[in-house]
Design a protein around this motif. Structure first.
Motif, short mmCIF file in Angstrom:
data_model
loop_
_atom_site.label_atom_id
_atom_site.label_comp_id
_atom_site.label_asym_id
_atom_site.label_seq_id
_atom_site.Cartn_x
_atom_site.Cartn_y
_atom_site.Cartn_z
N GLU A 1 30.29 -37.15 67.35
CA GLU A 1 30.33 -37.57 65.96
C GLU A 1 30.91 -36.44 65.12
O GLU A 1 30.69 -35.26 65.41
CB GLU A 1 28.91 -37.92 65.49
CG GLU A 1 28.83 -38.55 64.13
CD GLU A 1 27.38 -38.95 63.82
OE1 GLU A 1 27.16 -40.10 63.45
OE2 GLU A 1 26.49 -38.09 63.95
N GLY B 1 20.42 -33.79 65.31
CA GLY B 1 21.18 -33.11 66.34
C GLY B 1 20.54 -31.82 66.79
O GLY B 1 19.56 -31.33 66.20
N VAL C 1 24.46 -28.59 58.56
CA VAL C 1 25.20 -29.63 59.27
C VAL C 1 25.09 -30.92 58.46
O VAL C 1 23.98 -31.38 58.17
CB VAL C 1 24.64 -29.85 60.69
CG1 VAL C 1 25.35 -31.03 61.37
CG2 VAL C 1 24.80 -28.58 61.53
N THR D 1 28.15 -39.76 59.20
CA THR D 1 27.64 -41.01 59.78
C THR D 1 28.41 -42.20 59.23
O THR D 1 29.15 -42.08 58.24
CB THR D 1 26.15 -41.16 59.43
OG1 THR D 1 26.04 -41.22 58.00
CG2 THR D 1 25.35 -39.98 59.95
N ASP E 1 21.82 -32.74 57.02
CA ASP E 1 21.02 -33.24 58.14
C ASP E 1 20.29 -32.12 58.88
O ASP E 1 19.21 -32.34 59.43
CB ASP E 1 21.93 -33.98 59.13
CG ASP E 1 22.53 -35.23 58.51
OD1 ASP E 1 21.79 -36.19 58.27
OD2 ASP E 1 23.74 -35.24 58.25
N ALA F 1 24.76 -27.11 67.49
CA ALA F 1 25.42 -26.79 66.22
C ALA F 1 25.86 -25.33 66.17
O ALA F 1 26.97 -25.00 65.76
CB ALA F 1 24.50 -27.12 65.06
N ALA G 1 31.13 -33.99 62.01
CA ALA G 1 30.12 -33.38 61.13
C ALA G 1 30.75 -32.21 60.40
O ALA G 1 31.61 -31.49 60.94
CB ALA G 1 28.91 -32.92 61.93
N GLN H 1 33.01 -31.52 66.00
CA GLN H 1 32.45 -32.65 66.75
C GLN H 1 31.09 -32.26 67.32
O GLN H 1 30.97 -31.30 68.08
CB GLN H 1 33.38 -33.06 67.89
CG GLN H 1 32.90 -34.28 68.66
CD GLN H 1 33.83 -34.67 69.78
OE1 GLN H 1 34.60 -33.83 70.25
NE2 GLN H 1 33.77 -35.90 70.22
N ARG I 1 26.31 -34.60 58.89
CA ARG I 1 26.93 -35.56 59.81
C ARG I 1 27.71 -36.62 59.03
O ARG I 1 27.21 -37.16 58.04
CB ARG I 1 25.85 -36.23 60.68
CG ARG I 1 25.13 -35.26 61.59
CD ARG I 1 23.85 -35.85 62.17
NE ARG I 1 24.09 -37.10 62.86
CZ ARG I 1 23.50 -38.26 62.53
NH1 ARG I 1 22.67 -38.31 61.50
NH2 ARG I 1 23.76 -39.35 63.23
#
Length: 438
Positions: A190, A131, A218, A222, A109, A136, A192, A186, A220
């Motif tokens: 979320e 994000g 990163v 999801t 992502d 990050a 990741a 986190q 995620r």
């Protein structure tokens, strides 16, 4: 007296049998309940074991995703050309060969490249939901510090297998210099996978520096990605929920590798014991209940028959030792009592024989039924007067016998006087009032 062992008082015949039947039924019921409880426990244990296995599978699959992310990153980090292109500021090439490649091919992502000084040299977001870059990098700060040679991160090490494999990879010249790490963190509430890896040359080792560029990715976790992760290991409907949710499905706590709480992983467990508990258990309950009822019925029948047999035997003994008209012990019972008394050490004892006068005339004048009533009336008076003192028996016809202990011979006359008084009052026998002597 020995004759008292032959009881002519009929006790309740079915009490002991009923208690025995109830006791056996209680044992059967207890065993049935134990079987059902064991079956329920087995079903619950099967479900619990299945949940434990699925939980372990999910944990291993998340670890595999972490290792897989590092392997994907290694495909572009272990390469001479990125170092040359970054030095030339050829970001179009970097975007096509690294950023777009990792996001388009593997679904990363967010891709960030930091130069040797830790500044952002390149960034690529797969979409608007990728994000914040700053968030990050801030979350991955301990990981980046370790890769740059700083202190080891005090986090869960999901990347051990990758690091061991990378250290032993001798096919490429610069592979041993590769430094990498990845963790589940986190980001914006979320989970990741955040991975970081030094860009390391494989041929031209002159490109090695003490502070090489670092690729940060990163990935995620999801809802769609978690569902695919679950599908890969045959776990249905894997998803992340708040930790305090009321979930009836499978549930394991998901923490970030730095220890912060993210939520809970929930899924639809297979529950092999559920079919047993919902289908077989009711059948087992019915069969067990039927067995208990049938067993109770059979036991009740058997104990009833046994009770009747005992009653029959007891009745036969009673008839053998009881006079049917008076209800008193008969001649046989008196004989046994006398034999026992003669052989007993307690003496003296007295035996009185009683004969009703003109009994035949009562029978002839008033009929045999009235004669029987006279026998019953005399028996009642004798039993009331002497029943607590000794043995009162009917020897047959109009003859009775009394036997009991006395302390001295002078008491014999007292017994005789008491007998005489019993016949002073007339006997009321239905419509007839009869004065009889003996």
């Amino acid at each position: 007296m020995k004759v008292l062992s032959h009881s002519w008082d009929s006790p309740a015949p079915h009490g002991a049998d009923r208690k025995l039947a109830l006791r056996i039924t209680a044992i059967l019921t207890t065993l049935a309940i134990a079987v059902i409880v064991a079956a329920v426990y087995a079903g619950i244990a099967m479900n619990s074991a299945a949940l434990g296995i699925e939980s372990g599978i999910i944990e291993k699959e998340i670890n595999r995703v972490v290792i897989k992310t590092l392997d994907e990153q290694k495909s572009v980090a272990l390469w001479d050309e990125p170092l040359q292109r970054l030095a030339e500021r050829d970001l179009d090439w970097v975007d096509e060969e690294i950023g777009t490649y990792l996001s388009g091919t593997y679904g990363h992502d967010l891709v960030i490249i930091l130069d040797g000084n830790g500044h952002i040299a390149y960034q690529h977001a797969r979409n608007s939901r990728a994000g914040s870059v700053a968030q990050a990098l801030n979350a991955a700060a301990p990981l980046l510090a370790e890769i740059r040679g700083g202190p080891l991160r005090n986090w869960v090490k999901r990347d051990r297998n990758f690091l061991t494999q990378a250290a032993s990879d001798s096919t490429l010249a610069g592979a041993a210099k590769l430094r990498a790490g990845a963790n589940v963190l986190q980001l914006s509430g979320e989970a990741a996978v955040v991975s970081a890896m030094t860009i390391t040359p494989t041929h031209d080792l002159s490109l090695l520096t003490s502070n090489p560029p670092i690729i940060v990715s990163v990935l995620r976790l999801t809802p769609d990605r978690l569902t695919r992760i679950g599908d890969d290991v045959n776990v249905r409907n894997l998803h992340l929920i708040p930790h305090d949710s009321d979930a009836s499905d499978g549930l394991i706590t998901l923490k970030a590798d730095d220890g912060s709480a993210i939520g809970a992983l929930s899924w639809t467990p297979q529950l092999p014991g559920k079919a047993f508990l919902t289908v077989l258990l009711p059948v087992l309950l019915l069969v067990t209940l039927g067995g208990v009822l049938m067993g109770h019925y059979l036991i009740a029948k058997i104990t009833l028959l046994a009770g009747r047999l005992r009653l029959s035997a007891k009745e036969a003994r009673r008839l053998a030792y009881e006079d049917q008209v008076s209800g008193l012990p008969n001649r046989r019972a008196f004989h046994d009592g006398l034999t026992g008394r003669c052989s007993a050490p307690q003496r003296p004892f007295v035996v009185a024989l009683v004969d009703i006068d003109r009994f035949k005339e009562v029978n002839d004048t008033y009929g045999h039924e009235t004669g029987d009533r006279l026998i019953e009336a005399v028996s009642a008076r004798l039993k009331e007067e002497f029943g607590d003192w000794g043995l009162v028996a009917r020897l047959g016809g109009d003859e009775f016998a009394i036997m009991g202990l006395v302390n001295e011979l002078s008491q014999v006359g007292d017994v005789k006087r008491r007998l005489g008084k019993l016949f002073e009052a007339p006997f009321q026998l239905g419509p007839y009032r009869i004065l009889s002597s003996a």
